[in-house]
Each structure stands twice: as structure tokens, then as C-alpha cells.
Design an enzyme around this catalytic site. Sequence first.
Site, mmCIF file in Angstrom:
data_model
loop_
_atom_site.group_PDB
_atom_site.id
_atom_site.type_symbol
_atom_site.label_atom_id
_atom_site.label_comp_id
_atom_site.label_asym_id
_atom_site.label_seq_id
_atom_site.Cartn_x
_atom_site.Cartn_y
_atom_site.Cartn_z
ATOM 1 N N CYS A 137 22.516 76.931 -26.343
ATOM 2 C CA CYS A 137 23.507 77.975 -26.081
ATOM 3 C C CYS A 137 23.249 78.527 -24.690
ATOM 4 C CB CYS A 137 23.442 79.075 -27.131
ATOM 5 S SG CYS A 137 21.866 79.939 -27.260
ATOM 6 N N CYS A 161 21.335 79.478 -19.449
ATOM 7 C CA CYS A 161 20.185 78.799 -20.056
ATOM 8 C C CYS A 161 20.287 77.284 -19.961
ATOM 9 C CB CYS A 161 20.030 79.218 -21.512
ATOM 10 S SG CYS A 161 19.706 80.972 -21.730
ATOM 11 N N HIS A 198 10.709 80.304 -23.410
ATOM 12 C CA HIS A 198 12.029 79.947 -22.873
ATOM 13 C C HIS A 198 12.155 80.431 -21.430
ATOM 14 C CE1 HIS A 198 16.204 79.254 -22.456
ATOM 15 N NE2 HIS A 198 16.704 80.231 -23.203
#
Length: 381
Positions: free
Chosen positions: A367, A96, A337
Amino acid sequence: MLTGPDIANRPVLVAAVRTPIGRRGGVLAGYKAVELLRLTQVEVLRRAGVEAAEVDQVIGGCVTQVGEQSLNVTRNAWLSTGLPPGVGCTTVDTSCGSAQQANHLVTALIAAGEIDVGIACGVESMSRVALGSNLTAVRGHYKTADYPWDDPPRAQFGGAERIAARDGITRAEADAYGVRSQALARRAVDAGRFDAEIVPVGGVRADEGLRDTTAEGLARLTPLVEGGVHTAGSTSQQSDGAAALLWTSASRARAAGLTPLARLVGQVTVGADPYYLLDGPIAATGKVLARTGLSLRDVDRYEVNEAFAAVVLAWRRRFRPDPERLNVNGGAIALGHPLGASGARLLVSAVHELHRADAEFALVTMCCGGSQGTASLVQRV
């Protein structure tokens, strides 16, 4: 005390743009990743007033590098722009945090004096390239017989629940955070706070993930993990989108008459405890503050990626920040996201928010899969 490269090589941000964020299967699902990414590459050049041939390198993030996102999607996007092909391109995967790491690498190359102009970007089309398909597309697995870690049960969903259990985060708290994210994102959209940072895709000009949300409505949702605290209303949405930022050395910006928006004053990528999987923002925030000599009180805006409500709530419990500075325009729970783009998207939004609010410092932290965390500290100039 802040430290950094010599003033001539100091990286400065000249332009920062993003597409709207589309829901999986939504308004951007008809666009390939290269189409979304090239749009931001071209637009960031236009806004910066920099010729494409002046760019030394483009580094982009993408997580699921298979199919339409395979074979260096950053390069394929650049080639599809029709711009000069002599610009080198690289695609990185830090899960990510991929696009955030792309910004770290571009600015580090500038600070080292190896390049003068670079674009850092990221993309993910989760509608067209399913999450995890790069692991299942061919036979085999990355683990060896002596691989020291066993993936915790339920992967990131289990990690979020273990963090919640460790910190005593309740279902009601997670739901309340989901309501907060949606409400702040709605306020930001209605006030036009994202307008300046978005380049439209076709006729799409606004993020698609916002929805009317109440605590009562979220309380009726089924947990993602049996007995857990997270639901679809307190978890990030799978999404489509791209973002790009153009960085130059301070000397190049001055010589070309470019007006900097911000500079990067600190960056880290760290590992965290694999059992909790998603504790990276806590470790990364502590390290980037220590490296820069800043305290959280010195920072005006905190962008903590809303992968799960418990990730942000655990970070908040650890650092006790001013809640009025945290994810002030909502986050991934409301906005979405797109994995490989989110690190760049957060930086784009953070810099634009600093200028809107006449503030100085912003922290962006995420994260990342593989039990990692990324953090960037940017300063408006």
C-alpha cells in the site's frame, strides 16, 4: 499466459542486496541516507561483477525528499561513492512503493531497449529526516480550492481502522498477526535466512526491530487510535535502511557471462479508494495477476507489506491464499519499514527466498500513500 519483451531485451536480475534495517534512533541513526544508499550501490556492483561505468542509469526511491534526502538523493549517493560520475541518476516518490516503482522503471527501460544495465534502489533514514517534514518544511500545501478529496481523518491510521471495521477485523486478530510477524522473523534470523542478502553497515549485520512478543503483551498496549484495533505491536516500525538491485538485458547478461537470479514478469502501480487509503495491495494484486494470466495458486511466496496488520488481513480475506506462503520470514511489523527503501527490500528478500526454498514465483505488493498500490511478480531463473 506470461507475456513480455523479446528475449534479448528481457530484463534479468543479476544481484540484490540490502542493509540491515535499523530502528528509528537506533544503530543506523548515525549514518546519512547517502551513506546507506551508496553502500548498497557499491555492493550490488561488486556482487554482480559489473563495472560502474557499464551502468546506464540508477533510479532510486525516497519518500521524504527534504534536508539530507533532498536534491536527488540517488545522485548524491552515487557521487559520494567516487565511482564514474557519467551515470545518470533519478529519484522517484511513489510513497511507500517508491523503490518498487524504481525497479519497475529500470526494467521497463531495459525492456524498451533504451538501456542495457540499470540499478534500482531506495533509501530512507527516518531517524534523521522525520516523516512528513517535506510537507511542513516550507509554507504552503499541495491542495487547491477544488481538490476533490479531503484527507480522511487520522490519515493512514484512520485508513487502517476503516479497513478493519469494513472487514470485521478485531483487535485480537491484529494482535495475533503482530505475534506471527515477530515469530516468523525471529525464526528467519535464527536460521540465517537473511544473511546472504545483507551488506553490513559498520559492525551491524542484523535487523534491529525484532523483539520478544506475546499475545498477552500486545493486549496491554494502547491503540494508536482511540477505540481502534492497531497498536505499536501490529503496525510497521519507522526505520532506517537501503536496498539495491542490478538489472541487465538478457543479451547483456549472456554476453558478459553473468548468472541471472530472477526476471520480472509483471508490474503494476494502481490507484485505490481514497476513503480506505490503504487498499492498494488488493487492487494491485488483482491487476498484476490479470495482466500475467497467473493465478495466486501459481505463486509460491507472497510478500504483502505489513504497514498495518489490517492491510495484510484484508488482502488475505479477499484472496484466500495459502497462509504458509504469506510473509514467511515476517514483515515490516517485525523487521521495520524504511519507507523509500521498503519496495526494494521486499524484492531483495523475495528473490533470495525463492532461491532458498527452490521456488519459482513471488508476488510483492504494497500500500502506498495517496491511495495507491504497487505489485511485482518475479520468477526465479
